[in-house]
Write a protein that holds these residues in place. Structure first.
Motif, PDB file in Angstrom:
ATOM      1  N   LEU A 195       0.679  -1.254   0.110  1.00 17.13           N
ATOM      2  CA  LEU A 195      -0.411   0.475  -0.075  1.00 17.13           C
ATOM      3  C   LEU A 195       1.030   1.215   0.210  1.00 17.13           C
ATOM      4  O   LEU A 195       0.213   2.420  -0.110  1.00 17.13           O
ATOM      5  N   GLY A 196       2.019   1.167   0.355  1.00 14.81           N
ATOM      6  CA  GLY A 196       3.283   1.726   0.224  1.00 14.81           C
ATOM      7  C   GLY A 196       3.123   2.712   1.578  1.00 14.81           C
ATOM      8  O   GLY A 196       3.029   2.399   2.504  1.00 14.81           O
ATOM      9  N   PRO A 197       4.076   3.751   1.324  1.00 20.65           N
ATOM     10  CA  PRO A 197       4.334   4.285   3.316  1.00 20.65           C
ATOM     11  C   PRO A 197       3.168   5.353   3.316  1.00 20.65           C
ATOM     12  O   PRO A 197       3.353   5.808   4.793  1.00 20.65           O
ATOM     13  N   ASP A 198       2.274   5.539   2.910  1.00 17.13           N
ATOM     14  CA  ASP A 198       1.153   6.200   3.526  1.00 17.13           C
ATOM     15  C   ASP A 198       0.643   5.877   5.624  1.00 17.13           C
ATOM     16  O   ASP A 198       0.324   4.198   5.064  1.00 17.13           O
ATOM     17  N   PRO A 199       0.697   6.274   6.572  1.00 19.17           N
ATOM     18  CA  PRO A 199       0.432   5.315   7.565  1.00 19.17           C
ATOM     19  C   PRO A 199      -1.400   5.202   7.405  1.00 19.17           C
ATOM     20  O   PRO A 199      -1.269   3.983   7.828  1.00 19.17           O
ATOM     21  N   VAL A 200      -1.864   5.990   7.219  1.00 21.94           N
ATOM     22  CA  VAL A 200      -3.282   5.586   6.914  1.00 21.94           C
ATOM     23  C   VAL A 200      -4.023   4.558   5.935  1.00 21.94           C
ATOM     24  O   VAL A 200      -4.414   3.527   6.522  1.00 21.94           O
ATOM     25  N   GLN A 201      -2.580   4.277   5.128  1.00 29.16           N
ATOM     26  CA  GLN A 201      -3.255   3.150   4.332  1.00 29.16           C
ATOM     27  C   GLN A 201      -2.623   1.365   4.921  1.00 29.16           C
ATOM     28  O   GLN A 201      -3.433   0.324   4.430  1.00 29.16           O
ATOM     29  N   THR A 202      -1.320   1.666   5.250  1.00 26.34           N
ATOM     30  CA  THR A 202      -0.969   0.651   7.070  1.00 26.34           C
ATOM     31  C   THR A 202      -1.544   0.526   7.614  1.00 26.34           C
ATOM     32  O   THR A 202      -1.867  -0.725   7.825  1.00 26.34           O
TER      33      THR A 202
END
Length: 177
Positions: free
Chosen positions: A143-150
């Protein structure tokens, strides 16, 4: 247990004491200790300049240096700006062959002789390079480095684990699916 700890502690102290008793009392080319000749840099390419220094000649003492082993001839060591250690410079000849050479200094007025080693190499010693930035290894979140997506991915995994546990529990009780 205490006996083992005491034995190991005593052995460690004996090893340290033996190392201190057998350590040499003079420098060998890396520093300007009270009895050795410091050679800086200790490794040089042909044509490079070398600085040597010693505190063995006393405060304000001078020395005659000899770099004849490497082909540089003689040079003078004089007190530095603080008047303590004697220091001097010489240039390694461009035709010097790779190897380890002994550099000698003899204190003026006293026949005290100190030595240090100089290593001549064909390649210049390189400074240690420390990595900077990130490394693209292919490992990481989809999902990438985005904390919300994580966080959303972690929540989805938690719901799936809880649902699977609930289904296994119902099956074990015989309730069916």
């Amino acid at each position: 247990m205490r006996r083992t700890v005491r034995l190991l502690t005593g052995t460690a102290l004996a090893v340290v004491a033996a190392g201190l008793l057998t350590a040499p009392a003079y420098g060998t080319g890396t520093g300007t200790g009270t009895g050795g000749l410091g050679v800086h840099p200790s490794s040089v390419v042909p044509g490079g300049q070398v600085t040597v220094g010693t505190a063995a000649c006393g405060d304000g003492g001078t020395a005659a240096g000899d770099a004849g082993a490497v082909g540089a001839g003689s040079f003078t060591l004089a007190p530095g700006s603080h008047g303590r250690d004697a220091a001097g410079r010489f240039r390694v000849p461009a035709g010097a062959q790779p190897g380890t050479y002994e550099i000698v200094a003899t204190c003026a007025g006293e026949d005290r002789r100190v030595t240090g080693d100089l290593v001549v190499t064909l390649t210049a010693p390189r400074e240690q390079v420390h990595p900077r930035g990130s490394v693209k290894t292919g490992v990481g979140g989809a999902l990438g480095p985005d904390p919300v997506q994580t966080a959303a991915g972690v929540a989805a995994l938690a719901v799936a684990a809880a649902g699977g546990t609930w289904l296994l529990h119902r099956r074990a009780r015989g309730d069916g699916i």
